[in-house]
Write a protein that holds these residues in place. Structure first.
Motif, mmCIF file in Angstrom:
data_model
loop_
_atom_site.group_PDB
_atom_site.id
_atom_site.type_symbol
_atom_site.label_atom_id
_atom_site.label_comp_id
_atom_site.label_asym_id
_atom_site.label_seq_id
_atom_site.Cartn_x
_atom_site.Cartn_y
_atom_site.Cartn_z
ATOM 1 N N PHE B 237 0.832 -1.204 0.000
ATOM 2 C CA PHE B 237 0.000 0.000 0.000
ATOM 3 C C PHE B 237 0.868 1.255 0.000
ATOM 4 O O PHE B 237 0.634 2.184 -0.757
ATOM 5 C CB PHE B 237 -0.940 -0.017 1.208
ATOM 6 C CG PHE B 237 -1.801 1.218 1.293
ATOM 7 C CD1 PHE B 237 -2.808 1.446 0.368
ATOM 8 C CD2 PHE B 237 -1.596 2.156 2.294
ATOM 9 C CE1 PHE B 237 -3.587 2.588 0.432
ATOM 10 C CE2 PHE B 237 -2.374 3.302 2.365
ATOM 11 C CZ PHE B 237 -3.373 3.517 1.428
ATOM 12 N N MET B 238 1.884 1.240 0.847
ATOM 13 C CA MET B 238 2.709 2.449 0.941
ATOM 14 C C MET B 238 3.576 2.654 -0.293
ATOM 15 O O MET B 238 3.838 3.784 -0.682
ATOM 16 C CB MET B 238 3.568 2.393 2.180
ATOM 17 C CG MET B 238 2.702 2.628 3.396
ATOM 18 S SD MET B 238 3.653 2.533 4.863
ATOM 19 C CE MET B 238 2.384 2.507 6.075
ATOM 20 N N CYS B 239 4.006 1.543 -0.918
ATOM 21 C CA CYS B 239 4.832 1.703 -2.109
ATOM 22 C C CYS B 239 4.031 2.235 -3.285
ATOM 23 O O CYS B 239 4.549 2.993 -4.100
ATOM 24 C CB CYS B 239 5.479 0.380 -2.493
ATOM 25 S SG CYS B 239 6.888 0.034 -1.449
ATOM 26 N N VAL B 240 2.750 1.830 -3.406
ATOM 27 C CA VAL B 240 1.974 2.327 -4.553
ATOM 28 C C VAL B 240 1.291 3.653 -4.233
ATOM 29 O O VAL B 240 0.856 4.353 -5.143
ATOM 30 C CB VAL B 240 0.916 1.307 -5.062
ATOM 31 C CG1 VAL B 240 1.582 0.060 -5.575
ATOM 32 C CG2 VAL B 240 -0.105 0.995 -3.990
ATOM 33 N N LEU B 241 1.227 4.020 -2.961
ATOM 34 C CA LEU B 241 0.482 5.222 -2.549
ATOM 35 C C LEU B 241 0.796 6.474 -3.371
ATOM 36 O O LEU B 241 -0.115 7.144 -3.856
ATOM 37 C CB LEU B 241 0.706 5.481 -1.054
ATOM 38 C CG LEU B 241 -0.067 6.646 -0.447
ATOM 39 C CD1 LEU B 241 -0.701 6.251 0.867
ATOM 40 C CD2 LEU B 241 0.794 7.860 -0.253
#
Lengths: 111, 604
Positions: B237-241
């Motif tokens: 989630f944080m990498c694609v955010l």
């Protein structure tokens, strides 16, 4: 030559076979509504700017069809884009888009 | 309470740690870049506002209310509001409580910033004390709240109407990855905490689940995989955010202080504009709101798609969307973040280069002033002469001495050029009009067209001159007793013109006038959500035929009230509606007043 105090005016006849209509064709691509103009002159009658600049959408279209770029450009410079011509056009032509499109294409772009 | 894992580290935290560091770094760089891209005076203003206590307090309050509680969504729809605030506020509380837990019980571990997130994995018997079990209860409670929110989000994908939305945005691929990883985070957290609940302790949610699992799972090999899965979901989630719509979460936190500092869009792609389109949550509330969406072909021309294309840099679509828009401002009125769609579009239009530039050197209008009140009819009022004559007659009845600035047609106010993105040309006209007005010796400038009113109010520098719209002026005359009318039995519905309502915030004065003249009924969509008449000068490319459906839909909203007359305060709305309204007369508010005054005088 004896100065008569008057001279002959150059001919204002437009030879349609020699007219460069590339700019008009480019305008038709950007605003196809230009082809539906019936030349009624409602736009000229309501124009806010015409009193000072001679702007007339009808004459702009006609001028482009006949390749009279200098006159067209002078008229276009006076447009205030107020939209009255769009409101009164019986053919529903989007005249503001037509004017903006004509201002975008200079003589060189039409090639 | 004891620490179960010596060294307080386990490899499964790496995905989370990597994602967290990436997203923090990205946002930090982005924040600095956006601030540096602001023009110098704007940057100064923004930084000064950050150290002013009053704006600082307002910033904190606005961030709390908008980013965590989502008050604007609550106002729109209770389900939508609950869904968003349960996830946002619940998640915030879990992070906050996690940190409190660590600070309370293992203060020397607070510097490992993954520790509060995976607290239950690292400790044993955390619920042995009263304090511990209260914390565990709160953690389970907020996790439950989030899980309800996630369940609602899943339902919303299928039945968006329950959340007050007819249409929602079509997700891009990365948006879907972001969405599904977000959905996965919390059920995985529940699973992971339940599997370790007999070691770490738990509360009303995790302990029964732990008991349930132990009925058929006897080994402990499933503990680690679930913690790994939880950490990976967080990491993904944080990498694609930064590349999804979820970028609005960090972007909005910067947008709110910048807006409170009074920063405006100055560049089409840099600084504040960039921040605005990154702050778009892609919720799609603007799709239903957009007057153009009555036609399916226009669905992808709403502000949410403009923002998406701006982020992608798709120039062809950006130009297309920017030129089509009516600039009615309804998307901004309904947007929970307050992304200014019209301003963004005008900024894109300003980028366009033209071969021919306007030249108004031959334009020399004159003004026949003399009176204290100067009336500027404007282009659109000249096309609807009944408005002009009605207003003149009302003013004469009230004994107002006025002179008309443009009796035989003056020049344009500059607003249409501004909306077309030709700011320099607009400034030339503004300067010409300004000289005329200042030279006339008036102290009040009266306008009957909201398009003119907005530009005279916002963009003209007219010291000592009051700029007033005719609806407000007539309302004052009525309140002062200079106009006398009797209340009749006619039923009026008032249409808020975009430029007057959303543009200038004038909603009540015209309504007061109409309520004094007869019975005032409200349309279903009114005030800030009134629907553009479709005649707007804002759109450059919408043709006459394509505006027809917009006008009809907007008119239907008004005529559904079965009022005797549709009343508006804009000559452009009047003539646009007048074209299609067969049964219900469309009147300007000045015409209503003129009619009422005549009735009163005949009666007396």
């Amino acid at each position: 030559m004896i100065p008569f105090g008057f001279s002959l005016s150059p001919s204002s006849v437009t030879d349609l076979d020699k007219v460069d209509t590339r700019r008009y064709r480019e305008l038709l691509r950007l605003e196809p509504g230009a082809a539906t103009c019936i030349g009624c002159g409602s736009c000229s009658a309501t124009c806010t700017s015409s009193a000072w600049t001679g702007m007339s959408v009808r004459k702009v279209i006609l001028g482009l069809q006949r390749g009279r770029d200098v006159e067209v450009d002078a008229m276009l410079r006076g447009c205030m884009l107020c939209g009255k011509c769009t409101m009164v056009c019986p053919r529903g032509i989007n005249t503001r888009n037509l004017i903006l499109a004509a201002m975008r294409i200079s003589k060189e772009d039409g090639k | 309470m004891t620490e179960r894992i010596p060294g307080a580290f386990h490899p499964f935290v790496i995905p989370f740690l990597a994602g967290m560091l990436f997203v923090l770094g990205y946002c930090l760089v982005g924040m600095v870049r956006v601030t540096l891209e602001l023009p110098r005076e704007d940057r100064r203003r923004f930084l000064l506002s950050l150290i002013t206590p009053r704006t600082l307090w307002k910033n904190i309050k606005d961030i709390f209310l908008n980013c965590l509680i989502h008050v604007n969504l609550w106002k729109r729809n209770k389900n939508l509001g609950f869904m968003h605030s349960s996830i946002a506020f619940g998640w915030f509380m879990i992070i906050l409580l996690g940190h409190i837990e660590v600070a309370l019980f293992l203060p020397h571990r607070i510097r490992f910033f993954y520790y509060p997130i995976f607290f239950n994995f690292f400790v044993a018997e955390a619920d042995a004390t009263i304090k511990g079990s209260v914390m565990m209860f709160l953690m389970d409670f907020f996790l439950l709240i989030i899980l309800i929110g996630i369940a609602m989000a899943m339902v919303k994908r299928i039945r968006s109407r329950w959340f007050g939305m007819r249409r929602t945005t079509r997700l891009s691929l990365l948006d879907s990855i972001g969405l599904y990883s977000l959905w996965a985070i919390f059920p995985l957290r529940l699973l992971a905490e339940s599997f370790t609940a007999h070691i770490s302790g738990g509360s009303f949610l995790t302990i029964p689940m732990n008991w349930l699992f132990h009925q058929f799972l006897t080994t402990e090999y499933h503990i680690l995989p679930t913690w790994w899965a939880y950490s990976i979901a967080l990491g993904v989630f944080m990498c694609v955010l930064p590349f999804t719509r979820y970028m609005h979460i960090p972007a909005e936190m910067l947008l709110i202080p910048m807006r409170n500092a009074g920063i405006r869009v100055r560049h089409p792609r840099k600084g504040f504009a960039k921040l605005e389109y990154y702050s778009c949550p892609g919720c799609g509330v603007c799709i239903d709101a957009c007057p153009m969406s009555v036609k399916k072909e226009n669905l992808k021309d709403c502000t949410v798609y403009l923002n998406r294309q701006l982020r992608r840099g798709n120039e062809r679509r950006i130009a297309e969307i920017s030129d089509k828009c009516l600039l009615c401002g309804k998307c901004t009125a309904v947007c929970q973040v307050g992304v200014e769609g019209p301003e963004l579009r005008v900024a894109q239009r300003e980028r366009r280069r033209y071969a021919i530039d306007p030249d108004y050197s031959t334009v020399r209008p004159e003004v026949k002033g003399g009176s204290k009140v100067l009336y500027f009819a404007g282009c659109m009022t000249h096309l609807t002469p009944s408005v002009k004559s009605a207003l003149s007659s009302v003013l004469e009845t009230a004994g107002v001495e006025f002179s008309t600035m443009d009796p035989d047609g003056g020049i344009c106010c500059g607003r249409p050029l501004m909306m077309a993105g030709r700011k320099e040309a607009a400034d030339a006209l503004i300067e010409k009009n300004r000289e005329l007005i200042l030279g006339s010796g008036c102290d009040t400038l009266l306008l009957s067209c909201p398009i003119c009113y907005r530009v005279f109010r916002d963009s003209y520098d007219l010291p000592g001159i009051r700029v007033v719209h005719h609806s407000v002026y007539m309302d004052e005359l009525l309140r002062e007793g200079r106009l006398k009318i009797n209340r009749g039995y006619e039923c009026y519905v008032y249409h808020d013109p975009c430029e007057l309502g959303r543009g200038c915030g004038i909603y009540d004065q015209p309504r007061h006038l109409l309520a004094s003249a007869g019975e005032l009924v409200e349309a279903k969509k009114n005030r800030a959500e009134s629907i553009c008449c479709g005649g707007s000068l804002g759109s450059l490319s919408l043709s006459f035929e394509k505006r027809r459906d917009i006008t009809l839909a907007s008119l239907r909203n008004l005529t559904d009230t079965e009022a005797d007359a549709v009343v508006t305060a804009c000559p452009l709305c009047k003539s646009t509606y007048g074209r299609y309204s067969d049964d219900t007369p469309v009147m300007d508010i000045a015409e209503v007043m003129q009619h009422k005054i005549l009735l009163y005088e005949n009666h007396e």
